[in-house]
Structure formats: C-alpha cells, structure tokens
Design a protein around this motif. Structure first.
Motif, mmCIF file in Angstrom:
data_model
loop_
_atom_site.group_PDB
_atom_site.id
_atom_site.type_symbol
_atom_site.label_atom_id
_atom_site.label_comp_id
_atom_site.label_asym_id
_atom_site.label_seq_id
_atom_site.Cartn_x
_atom_site.Cartn_y
_atom_site.Cartn_z
ATOM 1 N N MET A 149 0.814 -1.219 0.000
ATOM 2 C CA MET A 149 0.000 0.000 0.000
ATOM 3 C C MET A 149 0.846 1.266 0.000
ATOM 4 O O MET A 149 0.326 2.352 -0.255
ATOM 5 N N LEU A 150 2.142 1.165 0.298
ATOM 6 C CA LEU A 150 2.966 2.352 0.502
ATOM 7 C C LEU A 150 2.974 3.272 -0.718
ATOM 8 O O LEU A 150 2.874 4.496 -0.588
ATOM 9 N N ILE A 173 -0.290 5.068 -0.890
ATOM 10 C CA ILE A 173 -0.366 6.064 0.188
ATOM 11 C C ILE A 173 0.419 7.319 -0.203
ATOM 12 O O ILE A 173 -0.079 8.447 -0.095
ATOM 13 N N GLY A 176 2.621 2.791 -7.409
ATOM 14 C CA GLY A 176 1.920 1.996 -6.404
ATOM 15 C C GLY A 176 1.098 0.889 -7.024
ATOM 16 O O GLY A 176 1.030 -0.234 -6.495
ATOM 17 N N GLY A 194 -5.075 2.000 0.985
ATOM 18 C CA GLY A 194 -3.934 2.898 0.764
ATOM 19 C C GLY A 194 -4.400 4.304 0.421
ATOM 20 O O GLY A 194 -3.814 5.294 0.868
ATOM 21 N N GLY A 222 -3.603 7.502 2.559
ATOM 22 C CA GLY A 222 -2.951 8.598 1.834
ATOM 23 C C GLY A 222 -3.719 9.897 1.948
ATOM 24 O O GLY A 222 -3.127 10.979 2.042
ATOM 25 N N SER A 267 -6.965 5.669 -7.242
ATOM 26 C CA SER A 267 -6.227 4.602 -6.564
ATOM 27 C C SER A 267 -7.030 3.305 -6.568
ATOM 28 O O SER A 267 -6.470 2.214 -6.757
#
Length: 406
Positions: free
Chosen positions: A26-27, A30, A295, A342, A346, A379
């Motif tokens: 998920m980074l 985010i 991502g 995420g 974010g 996303s």
C-alpha cells in the motif's frame, strides 16, 4: 454464482495474515494519494494567497507604469517618464476615475539617533491612503498643503517605526534621509507583505519634497514619478477607465506607434496569476500522480508473488468446487482493498501535510474535496486495473497441476 461476502471475508483474512507485505504494497498508493492531495491543496492555497495579496492593494485599482506593454521598445531610447502632471490630468479629465495616487519610489538610508536602516522611501499625495486602502494608526497623513509647500515631514510604516524608535513614540521625532531632516507626523496601521515586499517597512513623504530634496527632478517633461495608482469609480468602470487613461496618455505623450507606458488592470493580474498557479497545480498533481502508477505496479507485483505462494491453496479450492470466477473475484477484491485502504491512509496523510503547510507558511492551503475524490477513485481504479493480471493468472491455474506443484 459468486459469493461476494465470502470472497471479501477470505480476502481480508489473507491480507491480515500478511500485514507487513500488505502495508508495503500500500505504501506506493499512500505516497501517491498524499502527494496529489497535498500538491493540489498547496496550489489552491497559492492561488488564494496571490488573490488576497492583490486585493490588499485596494479595490478597483489600476496601475500605470513607464515602458511598453511588451517591455521592449523598438529603439534604444528610454521611454518618456510618467509625470505628476500626467496624474493630475487623469484625475481631472477621466470621468470613470475616483482617485489618483502618483508615487515616486527610491531606496535610501534612514537615520534616527544612533540607529539606521536601509528602507524604501515613497513620495505620495494625500490620495494614496484612499487608493491603496491604508489607514493611519497614530498622528496624521500627508496633506495637500504638505505637497504644495514641499514640507519635510514623513509617515512611517509600523515595522520601520519600531526599528527606528523601539522604546518611544515616533510622533514628533526627527530622522534624516540623505542628511535632510524630516519630522515624523504619523504611523500607519500594519498592512503586511505584498508578494514578499514588506509594506510596513516604508517611509512616506510628500512627493514634491522627495523629488526636490532627495532624488532630484530628472525629467524634462515635469515632475517625474515611478508609477501611478488609480482607483476606478466601481468595478464596472474598470475597463472604461483603462481605455480612457490609455487614450489620454497617448495624446499627452504624442504617441503614434508603440505606447511608452502600460496600464495594468488588477483583474488581469489576478487572472494571469490564477492561470499560472492553476497550471502549476496541474503539473504538480501530475508529477505526484506518477506515485499512484508506481503503487499500482507494486500491487501487481505483490499479487503475482502471492499467486505463486498460494498455488496449493488455489488448487485445493478449485478441487473442492471453487470456480474460476470465485478465484478471480477474491484476488480482485484483495487488490481493491489494498488500493482503497492505501487511498484512505494517503488521504489522511495528505490532509495532515496540508495542515502542516498552513501552519508553517502564509499559504492558507485547504483540502480539496475534488482532489480527494479523484485521488481515491484513481487509486481504487489502479487496484482493479493492476489486479486483473494476477487475478486471471490465479483463476486459470489447473487444480491438478497446482496440487502437484505444492
């Protein structure tokens, strides 16, 4: 028929069992969401800040400055300077104008006792406070009599007053500008900075005094000034005032080709800055959006690894009756949950970043609802898009081959 509730439950359990991997997956989402939301918020804050700065100049204001609109003359000759007589002509002959404030600006060292500072000295007339929306905090402002007689009086901005007279009232005190003594007759209320220029660190004197005793009159056409601020009668008169001023100055300066002056409309400046900040916001959001793409690729890579690691599980489920659609749905749900979660994290991070920017800078940055919706939807869409390949690969696994390879 696909049981979405069961598929969702299994997807959540699978992601929860691999918390670290899910968090790392998920980074990218985010960071992408936080970057987009923060950049859009900062861009909107910059636009609002610029608008507020121009509004602080005064309502319905036009600025007349020497030089052609293209900032490039066809000859090497210096353009004819604006004069005090030009401002008087505008005030008396342009019906759509309410007030006219000519200004002569120079940089000089100001000395008071054993203290000194380099400051902007501006020669003005009494109309300056009306046109530029300044208020007197103590004492008085420059009068018509001061301008006519060329008296040596000065009005200070609050910051300059504090610098030169830190422990006493400046009213009635004396200071020197180029060894010429001036009496302080007033202090203005705080106005703040305009595009980085501190308007509270300026000294104001009668325009005639500054010209005759400090800068010297260098124009053969009259009392030279730096620029003219004009306040139209109302917002609807702005365009007419600009047109009439241009025609009057063309007649006075005997211009038949390129103008030797430029009339700037406050609204035009605001529109230009709005376009610039808008384009900058889009560019920053697009750059930040690359993180969302990265991502999404990360989600696809981790999901592909997950398919290989869970080959036995997939084979077993298909052997006991799970359809390709069931497997496809579960993996798609996993990818969507990663992207959506995420996006939510974010969004919170981006909102926190905007609050930090607002606290540490003059920008009144705010969270854009549109940016949040777009970022979260994008996303989620990225999760679906990049989850298709690993989900289809998992769904197409032959159960016998999967069980044998376990």
């Amino acid at each position: 028929m696909v049981d979405f509730a069961e598929s969702t439950k299994m997807a959540v359990k699978t992601l929860a069992a691999n918390r670290l991997r899910s968090a790392l997956t998920m980074l990218g989402i985010i960071i992408g969401n936080a970057s987009v939301i923060t950049m859009v918020g900062v861009g909107e804050g910059a636009r609002e800040y610029a608008a507020g700065q121009f509004e602080s100049l005064g309502p319905n204001v036009l600025f007349i400055i020497p030089g052609s609109p293209a900032s490039q003359n066809r000859t090497l000759e210096r353009p004819r300077a604006l004069t005090f007589e030009d401002s008087e002509a505008i005030a008396t002959q342009v019906p759509t104008v309410d007030s006219v404030a000519p200004q002569l600006v120079t940089q000089q060292t100001v000395v008071a006792g054993n203290l000194n500072t380099n400051s902007t000295i501006t020669g003005v007339t009494p109309e300056f406070t009306t046109v530029r929306s300044f208020e007197v905090d103590a004492g008085r402002f420059i009068t018509d009599e001061d301008v006519e007689r060329g008296t040596r009086v000065v009005v200070l901005g609050p910051d300059l007053a504090d610098s030169l007279f830190p422990s006493e009232s400046p009213i009635g005190q004396t200071l020197r500008i180029r060894n010429v003594s001036f009496e302080v007759i007033g202090v203005l209320e705080a106005k703040g900075a305009f595009l980085g220029d501190n308007q509270d660190d300026i000294a104001y004197t009668p325009l005639t005094t500054l010209s005759s005793q400090i800068t010297g009159n260098t124009s053969p056409y009259g009392l030279e000034i730096s620029f003219i601020s004009v306040m139209a009668r109302d917002e609807q008169s702005m365009t007419a005032a600009q047109f009439q001023i241009q025609n009057l100055l063309r007649l006075r300066h005997r211009i038949v080709d390129e103008d030797s002056f430029t009339v700037r409309n406050q609204k035009d400046a605001l529109e230009l800055i709005g376009n610039v900040t808008g384009a900058l916001t889009v560019m920053l959001a697009a750059i930040a959006g690359i993180s969302l793409l990265v991502g999404g690729i990360g989600i696809m890579n981790i999901m592909l690894v997950s398919v290989r690691e869970r080959t036995q599980e997939i084979g077993l489920r298909k052997a006991i009756g799970a359809s390709e659609q069931d497997i496809l749905t579960q993996f798609m749900i996993e990818a969507t949950i990663l992207a959506a979660l995420g996006g939510a994290v974010g969004t919170l991070a981006g909102s926190g970043g905007i609050m930090l920017v607002s606290a540490l800078t003059p920008l009144a940055a705010g969270v854009s609802t549109t940016a949040v919706i777009v970022a979260v939807c994008v996303s989620g869409g990225i999760g679906l898009f990049f989850g298709v390949v690993p989900a289809r690969q998992a769904a197409k696994l032959d159960p016998i081959v999967a069980l044998r390879s376990a």
